[in-house]
Design a protein around this motif. Structure first.
Motif, PDB file in Angstrom:
ATOM      1  N   GLY A   8     -63.028 -38.332  57.299  1.00 19.59           N
ATOM      2  CA  GLY A   8     -61.801 -37.755  56.768  1.00 19.59           C
ATOM      3  C   GLY A   8     -60.877 -37.351  57.893  1.00 19.59           C
ATOM      4  N   LYS A   9     -59.583 -37.269  57.557  1.00 15.49           N
ATOM      5  CA  LYS A   9     -58.590 -36.954  58.584  1.00 15.49           C
ATOM      6  C   LYS A   9     -57.443 -36.162  57.976  1.00 15.49           C
ATOM      7  N   ILE A  10     -57.010 -35.141  58.714  1.00 19.19           N
ATOM      8  CA  ILE A  10     -55.753 -34.434  58.418  1.00 19.19           C
ATOM      9  C   ILE A  10     -54.822 -34.782  59.572  1.00 19.19           C
ATOM     10  N   HIS A  11     -53.745 -35.491  59.249  1.00 23.19           N
ATOM     11  CA  HIS A  11     -52.845 -36.030  60.270  1.00 23.19           C
ATOM     12  C   HIS A  11     -51.540 -35.240  60.328  1.00 23.19           C
ATOM     13  N   ARG A  12     -51.120 -34.914  61.537  1.00 20.34           N
ATOM     14  CA  ARG A  12     -49.839 -34.251  61.845  1.00 20.34           C
ATOM     15  C   ARG A  12     -49.747 -32.833  61.258  1.00 20.34           C
ATOM     16  N   ALA A  13     -50.858 -32.104  61.263  1.00 18.88           N
ATOM     17  CA  ALA A  13     -50.814 -30.695  60.866  1.00 18.88           C
ATOM     18  C   ALA A  13     -50.183 -29.888  61.994  1.00 18.88           C
ATOM     19  N   VAL A 106     -55.275 -37.511  54.910  1.00 18.43           N
ATOM     20  CA  VAL A 106     -54.273 -36.565  54.423  1.00 18.43           C
ATOM     21  C   VAL A 106     -53.158 -36.484  55.453  1.00 18.43           C
ATOM     22  N   LEU A 107     -51.926 -36.623  55.007  1.00 14.36           N
ATOM     23  CA  LEU A 107     -50.763 -36.434  55.874  1.00 14.36           C
ATOM     24  C   LEU A 107     -50.131 -35.102  55.501  1.00 14.36           C
ATOM     25  N   ALA A 108     -49.993 -34.218  56.489  1.00 12.11           N
ATOM     26  CA  ALA A 108     -49.424 -32.896  56.255  1.00 12.11           C
ATOM     27  C   ALA A 108     -47.954 -32.868  56.654  1.00 12.11           C
TER      28      ALA A 108
END
Length: 119
Positions: A8-13, A106-108
């Motif tokens: 999983g990834k949270i991108h550009r938080a 996920v793109l934040a």
């Protein structure tokens, strides 16, 4: 044989806080945790897009809807509030699982609300 893939990834938080005197970890808004499929205490890699620094720590929960992305303890030395980061968890799969597995991405936005996700 096991193969390590991005789970999983949270991108550009956006980092919202850095607390050097707290025990080490990264605090992540519960909504982002759920969307990315991260577990509490799971090891994550963090990539600072502003400085190029890469480091690892473990996840703790911040309140849902708070927008908090907080670096704690030694991790607070690697990013400042406002820095853009990507947070990634990896997992090991056997070859058959690896061929069909789809990670959660996920793109934040700038307030750490979810712009898009594939969960």
């Amino acid at each position: 044989m096991n193969i390590t893939l991005m789970k999983g990834k949270i991108h550009r938080a956006s980092v919202t806080e850095a607390d050097l005197h707290y025990e080490g970890s990264i605090s992540i808004d519960r909504a982002l945790l759920d969307a990315a499929g991260f577990l509490i205490y799971e090891r994550v890699e963090i990539y600072n897009m502003d400085t190029g620094v890469r480091f690892a720590t473990y996840v703790i929960e911040a309140p849902r809807g708070s927008g908090i992305i907080g670096l704690n303890g030694a991790a607070a030395r690697f990013a400042m509030p406002g820095d853009k980061i990507t947070v990634i968890a990896y997992a090991s799969f056997d070859e058959a699982e690896a061929k069909t597995f789809q990670p959660r991405v996920v793109l934040a936005d700038r307030n750490n609300s979810i712009l898009t996700h594939n969960t």
